[in-house]
Enzyme design. Structure first.
Site: not given
Ligand code: FAD
Length: 446
Positions: A11, A40, A44, A82, A282, A425
Protein backbone atom coordinates in the site's frame (compact mmCIF):
# COMPACT_ATOMS: atom_id res chain seq x y z
CA UNK A 1 17.91 11.15 -14.28
CA UNK A 2 17.24 11.04 -10.50
CA UNK A 3 16.83 7.59 -8.96
CA UNK A 4 14.16 6.68 -6.42
CA UNK A 5 14.19 3.27 -4.75
CA UNK A 6 11.17 2.11 -2.75
CA UNK A 7 11.62 -0.77 -0.30
CA UNK A 8 8.35 -2.73 -0.03
CA UNK A 9 5.69 -3.00 -2.72
CA UNK A 10 2.29 -2.87 -1.04
CA UNK A 11 0.00 0.00 0.00
CA UNK A 12 2.51 2.62 1.10
CA UNK A 13 5.29 1.60 -1.30
CA UNK A 14 3.27 1.71 -4.48
CA UNK A 15 1.45 4.89 -3.42
CA UNK A 16 4.85 6.55 -2.99
CA UNK A 17 6.30 5.16 -6.22
CA UNK A 18 3.20 6.08 -8.27
CA UNK A 19 2.97 9.64 -6.91
CA UNK A 20 6.66 10.40 -7.50
CA UNK A 21 6.67 8.90 -11.01
CA UNK A 22 3.51 10.80 -11.97
CA UNK A 23 5.13 14.09 -10.99
CA UNK A 24 8.57 13.39 -12.46
CA UNK A 25 7.60 11.26 -15.43
CA UNK A 26 10.68 12.00 -17.51
CA UNK A 27 13.21 12.94 -14.87
CA UNK A 28 12.90 10.19 -12.24
CA UNK A 29 13.71 6.51 -12.51
CA UNK A 30 11.55 4.62 -9.98
CA UNK A 31 12.33 1.09 -8.78
CA UNK A 32 10.37 -0.95 -6.23
CA UNK A 33 11.85 -3.99 -4.47
CA UNK A 34 9.41 -6.38 -2.78
CA UNK A 35 10.58 -9.51 -1.02
CA UNK A 36 7.38 -11.56 -1.41
CA UNK A 37 5.94 -12.80 -4.69
CA UNK A 38 3.13 -10.23 -4.67
CA UNK A 39 2.94 -6.45 -5.05
CA UNK A 40 0.03 -4.02 -4.79
CA UNK A 41 -2.28 -6.35 -2.89
CA UNK A 42 -5.09 -5.60 -0.47
CA UNK A 43 -4.11 -7.34 2.78
CA UNK A 44 -7.45 -6.19 4.22
CA UNK A 45 -9.26 -8.71 2.00
CA UNK A 46 -7.11 -11.70 2.96
CA UNK A 47 -9.76 -13.07 5.40
CA UNK A 48 -12.25 -13.08 2.49
CA UNK A 49 -9.82 -14.96 0.26
CA UNK A 50 -9.25 -17.53 3.03
CA UNK A 51 -13.00 -17.98 3.54
CA UNK A 52 -13.56 -18.36 -0.21
CA UNK A 53 -15.69 -15.22 -0.67
CA UNK A 54 -12.84 -13.85 -2.83
CA UNK A 55 -11.93 -16.88 -5.01
CA UNK A 56 -8.27 -16.33 -5.99
CA UNK A 57 -5.19 -14.74 -4.44
CA UNK A 58 -4.72 -12.80 -7.69
CA UNK A 59 -8.09 -11.11 -7.03
CA UNK A 60 -6.38 -9.31 -4.15
CA UNK A 61 -4.05 -7.51 -6.57
CA UNK A 62 -4.98 -3.87 -7.19
CA UNK A 63 -2.53 -3.14 -10.04
CA UNK A 64 -0.62 -5.96 -11.74
CA UNK A 65 3.19 -5.86 -11.96
CA UNK A 66 2.79 -5.68 -15.76
CA UNK A 67 0.62 -2.55 -15.52
CA UNK A 68 3.02 -1.00 -13.01
CA UNK A 69 5.82 -1.49 -15.55
CA UNK A 70 3.92 -0.66 -18.74
CA UNK A 71 1.41 1.99 -17.66
CA UNK A 72 3.08 3.55 -14.63
CA UNK A 73 6.57 3.18 -16.10
CA UNK A 74 8.31 1.95 -12.97
CA UNK A 75 10.56 -1.06 -12.40
CA UNK A 76 9.08 -3.62 -10.05
CA UNK A 77 11.07 -6.56 -8.71
CA UNK A 78 9.27 -9.26 -6.76
CA UNK A 79 11.08 -11.74 -4.52
CA UNK A 80 13.88 -9.20 -4.18
CA UNK A 81 14.87 -8.27 -0.64
CA UNK A 82 16.87 -5.16 0.20
CA UNK A 83 19.46 -6.55 2.58
CA UNK A 84 21.84 -3.62 3.12
CA UNK A 85 21.78 0.15 2.69
CA UNK A 86 24.98 2.19 2.50
CA UNK A 87 23.46 5.59 3.01
CA UNK A 88 26.65 7.65 2.69
CA UNK A 89 27.47 6.05 -0.66
CA UNK A 90 23.84 6.18 -1.87
CA UNK A 91 23.93 2.45 -2.65
CA UNK A 92 21.94 -0.56 -1.54
CA UNK A 93 22.26 -4.33 -1.88
CA UNK A 94 19.37 -6.46 -3.07
CA UNK A 95 19.08 -10.23 -2.80
CA UNK A 96 17.34 -11.96 -5.68
CA UNK A 97 15.70 -14.65 -3.56
CA UNK A 98 15.19 -17.19 -6.36
CA UNK A 99 18.68 -16.92 -7.85
CA UNK A 100 20.51 -16.33 -4.56
CA UNK A 101 22.39 -13.41 -6.17
CA UNK A 102 23.07 -10.02 -4.56
CA UNK A 103 23.21 -6.90 -6.77
CA UNK A 104 24.06 -3.29 -5.89
CA UNK A 105 21.90 -0.30 -6.89
CA UNK A 106 22.48 3.45 -6.59
CA UNK A 107 19.77 5.80 -5.31
CA UNK A 108 19.18 9.52 -4.82
CA UNK A 109 15.95 9.12 -2.85
CA UNK A 110 14.78 6.23 -0.71
CA UNK A 111 11.31 5.41 0.62
CA UNK A 112 11.11 2.82 3.39
CA UNK A 113 7.76 1.01 3.40
CA UNK A 114 8.77 -2.25 5.03
CA UNK A 115 5.43 -2.58 6.85
CA UNK A 116 4.93 -4.48 10.07
CA UNK A 117 5.72 -7.94 11.42
CA UNK A 118 3.14 -10.13 13.15
CA UNK A 119 3.89 -10.61 16.85
CA UNK A 120 4.71 -14.12 18.00
CA UNK A 121 4.05 -15.74 21.37
CA UNK A 122 7.55 -17.07 22.04
CA UNK A 123 6.34 -20.40 23.43
CA UNK A 124 7.51 -24.00 22.86
CA UNK A 125 6.44 -25.67 19.63
CA UNK A 126 5.54 -22.40 17.86
CA UNK A 127 7.55 -23.35 14.76
CA UNK A 128 5.41 -26.44 14.13
CA UNK A 129 3.49 -26.95 10.86
CA UNK A 130 -0.04 -25.57 10.98
CA UNK A 131 0.89 -22.58 13.19
CA UNK A 132 0.54 -19.39 11.18
CA UNK A 133 0.48 -15.62 11.28
CA UNK A 134 -1.30 -13.43 8.73
CA UNK A 135 0.30 -10.48 6.92
CA UNK A 136 1.11 -11.34 3.31
CA UNK A 137 -0.78 -13.10 0.50
CA UNK A 138 1.63 -16.00 0.92
CA UNK A 139 0.64 -16.25 4.61
CA UNK A 140 -3.01 -16.26 3.53
CA UNK A 141 -2.43 -19.06 1.01
CA UNK A 142 -0.63 -21.10 3.66
CA UNK A 143 -3.44 -20.61 6.21
CA UNK A 144 -6.10 -21.52 3.66
CA UNK A 145 -4.28 -24.74 2.72
CA UNK A 146 -3.70 -25.67 6.36
CA UNK A 147 -7.27 -24.93 7.48
CA UNK A 148 -8.71 -26.86 4.52
CA UNK A 149 -7.35 -30.08 6.01
CA UNK A 150 -8.12 -29.17 9.66
CA UNK A 151 -11.27 -29.93 11.62
CA UNK A 152 -10.47 -27.61 14.47
CA UNK A 153 -8.85 -24.18 14.35
CA UNK A 154 -7.59 -22.08 17.26
CA UNK A 155 -7.03 -18.34 17.10
CA UNK A 156 -4.68 -16.83 19.67
CA UNK A 157 -5.85 -13.22 20.01
CA UNK A 158 -9.18 -11.44 19.93
CA UNK A 159 -8.48 -8.24 18.00
CA UNK A 160 -10.33 -7.27 14.83
CA UNK A 161 -8.19 -9.49 12.55
CA UNK A 162 -8.60 -12.48 14.89
CA UNK A 163 -12.38 -12.05 14.89
CA UNK A 164 -12.58 -11.50 11.11
CA UNK A 165 -10.63 -14.73 10.80
CA UNK A 166 -13.00 -16.52 13.21
CA UNK A 167 -15.76 -15.67 10.73
CA UNK A 168 -13.62 -16.87 7.80
CA UNK A 169 -12.90 -20.23 9.46
CA UNK A 170 -16.58 -20.71 10.39
CA UNK A 171 -17.42 -19.95 6.74
CA UNK A 172 -15.10 -22.87 5.86
CA UNK A 173 -17.09 -25.07 8.25
CA UNK A 174 -14.38 -25.35 10.91
CA UNK A 175 -14.76 -25.72 14.66
CA UNK A 176 -13.22 -22.50 15.98
CA UNK A 177 -11.85 -21.55 19.40
CA UNK A 178 -10.63 -18.02 20.18
CA UNK A 179 -8.12 -17.82 23.03
CA UNK A 180 -7.60 -14.44 24.67
CA UNK A 181 -5.24 -13.56 27.49
CA UNK A 182 -7.34 -10.65 28.75
CA UNK A 183 -10.97 -10.80 29.86
CA UNK A 184 -12.13 -8.71 26.88
CA UNK A 185 -12.10 -9.02 23.07
CA UNK A 186 -11.26 -5.87 21.05
CA UNK A 187 -9.22 -4.23 23.79
CA UNK A 188 -9.49 -0.72 22.32
CA UNK A 189 -13.29 -0.83 22.65
CA UNK A 190 -15.50 -0.04 25.64
CA UNK A 191 -16.19 -3.30 27.57
CA UNK A 192 -19.96 -3.08 26.93
CA UNK A 193 -19.48 -2.53 23.19
CA UNK A 194 -16.97 -5.38 23.10
CA UNK A 195 -19.42 -7.69 24.91
CA UNK A 196 -22.03 -7.11 22.16
CA UNK A 197 -19.46 -8.28 19.60
CA UNK A 198 -18.46 -11.24 21.78
CA UNK A 199 -22.10 -12.33 22.06
CA UNK A 200 -22.42 -12.20 18.25
CA UNK A 201 -19.26 -14.29 17.78
CA UNK A 202 -20.42 -16.89 20.31
CA UNK A 203 -23.88 -17.03 18.69
CA UNK A 204 -22.18 -18.11 15.44
CA UNK A 205 -20.76 -21.19 17.11
CA UNK A 206 -17.29 -19.90 18.02
CA UNK A 207 -15.93 -20.96 21.40
CA UNK A 208 -14.27 -18.06 23.24
CA UNK A 209 -11.97 -18.63 26.20
CA UNK A 210 -10.77 -15.45 27.92
CA UNK A 211 -8.18 -14.91 30.66
CA UNK A 212 -6.13 -17.79 29.29
CA UNK A 213 -2.34 -18.22 29.01
CA UNK A 214 -0.94 -20.12 26.04
CA UNK A 215 1.85 -22.34 27.33
CA UNK A 216 2.97 -24.42 24.33
CA UNK A 217 1.91 -26.30 21.21
CA UNK A 218 1.96 -30.08 20.83
CA UNK A 219 1.88 -32.35 17.80
CA UNK A 220 4.14 -34.49 15.64
CA UNK A 221 4.90 -33.06 12.25
CA UNK A 222 1.84 -30.83 12.58
CA UNK A 223 0.22 -29.07 15.52
CA UNK A 224 -2.53 -31.10 17.21
CA UNK A 225 -3.27 -29.11 20.34
CA UNK A 226 -2.69 -25.83 22.12
CA UNK A 227 -1.65 -26.29 25.74
CA UNK A 228 -3.17 -23.50 27.80
CA UNK A 229 -3.63 -22.59 31.47
CA UNK A 230 -7.20 -23.84 31.01
CA UNK A 231 -6.22 -27.21 29.53
CA UNK A 232 -5.51 -28.61 26.05
CA UNK A 233 -7.43 -27.21 23.06
CA UNK A 234 -7.45 -29.49 19.98
CA UNK A 235 -6.46 -27.66 16.79
CA UNK A 236 -4.75 -28.71 13.57
CA UNK A 237 -4.42 -25.10 12.45
CA UNK A 238 -3.51 -22.23 14.77
CA UNK A 239 -3.55 -18.56 13.84
CA UNK A 240 -1.47 -16.32 16.06
CA UNK A 241 -3.13 -12.92 15.88
CA UNK A 242 -1.58 -10.78 18.60
CA UNK A 243 -1.10 -7.59 16.58
CA UNK A 244 1.94 -6.33 14.74
CA UNK A 245 5.13 -4.39 15.39
CA UNK A 246 6.81 -2.01 12.93
CA UNK A 247 9.45 -3.62 10.73
CA UNK A 248 12.35 -1.25 11.36
CA UNK A 249 15.49 -3.40 11.50
CA UNK A 250 16.78 -2.42 8.03
CA UNK A 251 16.03 1.27 8.67
CA UNK A 252 17.81 1.18 12.04
CA UNK A 253 20.83 -0.52 10.46
CA UNK A 254 21.74 2.60 8.47
CA UNK A 255 20.87 5.29 10.98
CA UNK A 256 17.16 6.02 10.54
CA UNK A 257 15.66 7.11 13.86
CA UNK A 258 12.65 5.49 15.46
CA UNK A 259 10.35 7.34 17.86
CA UNK A 260 8.85 6.49 21.21
CA UNK A 261 6.27 4.15 19.64
CA UNK A 262 9.10 2.03 18.16
CA UNK A 263 8.10 2.98 14.60
CA UNK A 264 10.11 5.28 12.29
CA UNK A 265 9.88 8.95 13.24
CA UNK A 266 8.75 11.14 10.33
CA UNK A 267 7.86 14.79 9.83
CA UNK A 268 4.80 16.27 8.13
CA UNK A 269 6.25 15.31 4.71
CA UNK A 270 7.04 11.70 5.80
CA UNK A 271 10.75 12.56 5.85
CA UNK A 272 12.99 10.70 8.31
CA UNK A 273 15.99 12.16 10.13
CA UNK A 274 18.14 11.36 7.05
CA UNK A 275 18.14 13.68 4.06
CA UNK A 276 16.28 12.22 1.03
CA UNK A 277 15.07 9.23 3.04
CA UNK A 278 11.31 8.94 3.61
CA UNK A 279 9.17 6.37 5.42
CA UNK A 280 5.45 5.61 5.21
CA UNK A 281 2.80 3.08 6.15
CA UNK A 282 2.97 0.44 8.86
CA UNK A 283 6.70 0.95 9.56
CA UNK A 284 6.20 4.64 10.48
CA UNK A 285 4.60 6.65 13.25
CA UNK A 286 1.69 8.98 12.54
CA UNK A 287 0.69 12.16 14.31
CA UNK A 288 -2.37 11.61 16.50
CA UNK A 289 -4.53 14.71 16.19
CA UNK A 290 -6.33 14.30 19.53
CA UNK A 291 -3.27 13.39 21.58
CA UNK A 292 -1.11 15.86 19.61
CA UNK A 293 1.76 13.39 19.55
CA UNK A 294 3.06 10.32 17.75
CA UNK A 295 0.99 7.14 17.63
CA UNK A 296 1.29 3.70 16.09
CA UNK A 297 -2.02 2.59 14.58
CA UNK A 298 -1.12 0.53 11.49
CA UNK A 299 -3.94 0.72 8.95
CA UNK A 300 -4.30 0.59 5.18
CA UNK A 301 -5.94 4.01 5.05
CA UNK A 302 -2.90 5.68 6.61
CA UNK A 303 -0.46 3.58 4.55
CA UNK A 304 -1.97 4.76 1.25
CA UNK A 305 -2.07 8.40 2.29
CA UNK A 306 1.37 8.58 3.87
CA UNK A 307 2.91 6.77 0.90
CA UNK A 308 1.35 9.28 -1.45
CA UNK A 309 2.62 12.21 0.62
CA UNK A 310 6.18 10.80 0.58
CA UNK A 311 6.00 10.38 -3.21
CA UNK A 312 4.53 13.83 -3.77
CA UNK A 313 7.31 15.50 -1.79
CA UNK A 314 9.97 13.53 -3.65
CA UNK A 315 8.16 14.57 -6.82
CA UNK A 316 8.60 18.23 -5.92
CA UNK A 317 5.30 19.14 -4.24
CA UNK A 318 5.05 20.47 -0.70
CA UNK A 319 2.25 18.35 0.76
CA UNK A 320 1.77 17.09 4.30
CA UNK A 321 0.07 14.24 6.12
CA UNK A 322 -1.89 16.03 8.81
CA UNK A 323 -2.50 13.05 11.04
CA UNK A 324 -4.95 10.45 12.21
CA UNK A 325 -7.73 10.11 14.75
CA UNK A 326 -7.63 6.30 14.81
CA UNK A 327 -10.69 5.43 12.72
CA UNK A 328 -11.21 1.75 12.02
CA UNK A 329 -14.14 -0.36 10.86
CA UNK A 330 -14.63 -4.08 10.65
CA UNK A 331 -17.25 -6.67 9.73
CA UNK A 332 -17.49 -9.37 12.38
CA UNK A 333 -20.09 -11.94 11.31
CA UNK A 334 -23.32 -9.92 10.93
CA UNK A 335 -22.11 -6.91 12.90
CA UNK A 336 -20.53 -3.68 11.71
CA UNK A 337 -18.00 -2.65 14.33
CA UNK A 338 -16.54 0.85 14.18
CA UNK A 339 -14.44 3.19 16.26
CA UNK A 340 -12.69 6.54 16.01
CA UNK A 341 -10.68 8.64 18.46
CA UNK A 342 -10.01 7.56 22.02
CA UNK A 343 -11.76 5.05 24.24
CA UNK A 344 -12.51 6.24 27.79
CA UNK A 345 -9.61 4.14 29.04
CA UNK A 346 -7.20 5.66 26.47
CA UNK A 347 -8.40 9.18 27.32
CA UNK A 348 -7.88 8.64 31.03
CA UNK A 349 -4.47 6.99 30.53
CA UNK A 350 -3.46 10.13 28.63
CA UNK A 351 -4.48 12.33 31.54
CA UNK A 352 -7.74 13.59 30.04
CA UNK A 353 -10.72 14.06 32.35
CA UNK A 354 -13.48 12.38 30.37
CA UNK A 355 -16.79 10.57 30.63
CA UNK A 356 -18.63 8.08 28.43
CA UNK A 357 -22.21 7.92 27.19
CA UNK A 358 -23.84 4.91 25.56
CA UNK A 359 -27.25 4.80 23.87
CA UNK A 360 -29.22 2.31 21.79
CA UNK A 361 -31.42 3.55 18.98
CA UNK A 362 -32.95 2.10 15.80
CA UNK A 363 -31.09 2.16 12.49
CA UNK A 364 -34.32 3.09 10.60
CA UNK A 365 -37.61 4.77 11.48
CA UNK A 366 -39.63 2.64 13.90
CA UNK A 367 -42.46 2.16 11.40
CA UNK A 368 -40.14 1.16 8.54
CA UNK A 369 -39.46 -2.60 8.44
CA UNK A 370 -36.06 -4.20 8.72
CA UNK A 371 -34.26 -1.88 11.15
CA UNK A 372 -32.04 -3.07 13.97
CA UNK A 373 -30.46 -1.51 17.08
CA UNK A 374 -27.41 0.72 16.80
CA UNK A 375 -25.23 1.03 19.91
CA UNK A 376 -23.47 4.39 20.01
CA UNK A 377 -20.80 5.14 22.57
CA UNK A 378 -19.28 8.62 22.89
CA UNK A 379 -16.28 9.74 24.94
CA UNK A 380 -16.47 13.40 25.93
CA UNK A 381 -13.98 15.67 27.67
CA UNK A 382 -15.34 16.97 30.97
CA UNK A 383 -15.75 20.75 31.10
CA UNK A 384 -15.10 21.57 27.41
CA UNK A 385 -17.57 18.87 26.28
CA UNK A 386 -15.22 18.23 23.35
CA UNK A 387 -15.74 14.92 21.58
CA UNK A 388 -12.73 12.65 22.18
CA UNK A 389 -13.89 9.39 20.69
CA UNK A 390 -16.77 7.27 19.47
CA UNK A 391 -17.71 3.67 18.84
CA UNK A 392 -20.71 2.26 16.98
CA UNK A 393 -21.84 -1.36 16.74
CA UNK A 394 -24.89 -2.60 14.85
CA UNK A 395 -26.19 -4.78 12.04
CA UNK A 396 -26.50 -1.90 9.58
CA UNK A 397 -25.32 1.68 9.32
CA UNK A 398 -22.57 1.50 11.96
CA UNK A 399 -19.48 1.40 9.73
CA UNK A 400 -20.21 4.44 7.61
CA UNK A 401 -21.88 6.45 10.42
CA UNK A 402 -18.52 6.48 12.21
CA UNK A 403 -17.18 8.75 9.46
CA UNK A 404 -19.45 11.57 10.68
CA UNK A 405 -17.82 11.21 14.09
CA UNK A 406 -14.33 11.02 12.59
CA UNK A 407 -15.07 14.29 10.77
CA UNK A 408 -16.30 15.79 14.06
CA UNK A 409 -13.00 14.80 15.71
CA UNK A 410 -10.97 16.34 12.88
CA UNK A 411 -12.95 19.54 13.29
CA UNK A 412 -12.47 19.54 17.09
CA UNK A 413 -16.23 19.62 17.64
CA UNK A 414 -17.98 19.47 21.00
CA UNK A 415 -20.95 17.20 21.62
CA UNK A 416 -23.09 20.38 21.44
CA UNK A 417 -21.82 20.99 17.88
CA UNK A 418 -22.52 17.36 17.08
CA UNK A 419 -26.07 17.56 18.42
CA UNK A 420 -26.78 20.49 16.07
CA UNK A 421 -25.51 18.73 12.90
CA UNK A 422 -27.92 18.78 9.98
CA UNK A 423 -27.91 15.04 9.30
CA UNK A 424 -30.04 13.47 6.58
CA UNK A 425 -33.25 11.59 7.26
CA UNK A 426 -35.57 9.26 5.37
CA UNK A 427 -37.30 6.26 7.05
CA UNK A 428 -35.31 3.50 5.28
CA UNK A 429 -31.98 5.02 6.36
CA UNK A 430 -32.46 6.55 9.82
CA UNK A 431 -35.03 7.78 12.31
CA UNK A 432 -35.68 11.52 12.24
CA UNK A 433 -33.42 11.76 15.29
CA UNK A 434 -30.41 9.78 14.17
CA UNK A 435 -28.66 7.59 16.76
CA UNK A 436 -25.61 9.90 16.59
CA UNK A 437 -27.75 12.93 17.51
CA UNK A 438 -29.47 11.02 20.33
CA UNK A 439 -26.05 10.07 21.73
CA UNK A 440 -24.75 13.66 21.41
CA UNK A 441 -27.82 14.98 23.20
CA UNK A 442 -27.26 12.61 26.10
CA UNK A 443 -23.52 13.39 26.20
CA UNK A 444 -24.04 17.18 26.33
CA UNK A 445 -26.12 16.73 29.46
CA UNK A 446 -23.03 15.22 31.12
P1 FAD B 1 2.73 -3.94 4.23
O1 FAD B 1 1.39 -4.17 3.62
O2 FAD B 1 3.12 -4.69 5.43
O3 FAD B 1 3.83 -4.09 3.11
C1 FAD B 1 5.19 -4.01 3.38
C2 FAD B 1 5.93 -4.87 2.39
O4 FAD B 1 7.33 -4.64 2.50
C3 FAD B 1 5.72 -6.37 2.63
O5 FAD B 1 5.09 -6.98 1.52
C4 FAD B 1 7.13 -6.92 2.83
O6 FAD B 1 7.33 -8.16 2.21
C5 FAD B 1 7.99 -5.84 2.18
N1 FAD B 1 9.34 -5.78 2.74
C6 FAD B 1 9.70 -5.73 4.05
N2 FAD B 1 11.03 -5.64 4.15
C7 FAD B 1 11.54 -5.66 2.89
C8 FAD B 1 12.86 -5.61 2.36
N3 FAD B 1 13.94 -5.51 3.13
N4 FAD B 1 13.00 -5.66 1.01
C9 FAD B 1 11.92 -5.75 0.19
N5 FAD B 1 10.64 -5.81 0.66
C10 FAD B 1 10.45 -5.75 1.98
N6 FAD B 1 -6.31 -1.84 7.33
C11 FAD B 1 -7.44 -1.11 7.15
O7 FAD B 1 -7.36 0.13 7.06
N7 FAD B 1 -8.66 -1.73 7.05
C12 FAD B 1 -8.80 -3.08 7.12
O8 FAD B 1 -9.92 -3.62 7.00
C13 FAD B 1 -7.63 -3.85 7.32
N8 FAD B 1 -7.72 -5.21 7.38
C14 FAD B 1 -6.57 -5.94 7.51
C15 FAD B 1 -6.67 -7.34 7.53
C16 FAD B 1 -5.52 -8.11 7.62
C17 FAD B 1 -5.63 -9.60 7.64
C18 FAD B 1 -4.24 -7.49 7.71
C19 FAD B 1 -2.99 -8.31 7.80
C20 FAD B 1 -4.14 -6.10 7.69
C21 FAD B 1 -5.30 -5.33 7.59
N9 FAD B 1 -5.24 -3.93 7.56
C22 FAD B 1 -6.37 -3.18 7.41
C23 FAD B 1 -3.94 -3.24 7.66
C24 FAD B 1 -3.35 -2.93 6.28
O9 FAD B 1 -3.36 -4.09 5.50
C25 FAD B 1 -1.94 -2.42 6.45
O10 FAD B 1 -2.00 -1.25 7.23
C26 FAD B 1 -1.29 -2.09 5.11
O11 FAD B 1 -1.14 -3.23 4.32
C27 FAD B 1 0.09 -1.47 5.35
O12 FAD B 1 0.70 -1.24 4.14
P2 FAD B 1 2.28 -1.04 4.08
O13 FAD B 1 2.61 -0.86 2.64
O14 FAD B 1 2.71 0.00 5.04
O15 FAD B 1 2.91 -2.38 4.65
Amino acid sequence: MERLIVIGGVAAGLSAASAAKKLKKDSMDVTVFEKTGYVSYGACSEPYYISGIVPNPDDLIEVTPEDLEKKRKMHVFRRHEVVKVEYDKGMLDVLDIDRGVVSTHPFDYLVITTGAIAKRLGVKGEGMNGICTLRTVEDATKIKASASSAEQVAICGGGYIGLEMAEAFRHMGKEVTVLKKTAQMLMNFDPKMSSIVEEEVRSKGVKIITGVDILSFEGDNRVQQVITSEGAIPAQTVLISKGAVPNTSLALSFGVKTGKTGAIEVDLHQKTNLDRVYAAGDCAEAHHLILDGPAYIPLGTTANKTGRVAGENIGGLDTGFWGIVGTGVSKIFDLEVARTGLSLDEAQKNGLDAYATTITHGSRSGHYPGGSPLYVHLVTQSGTRKLLGAQIVGREGAALRINTLAAALHAGMSVDDLYHLDMGYAPPFAPVWDAVLIAANKARKG
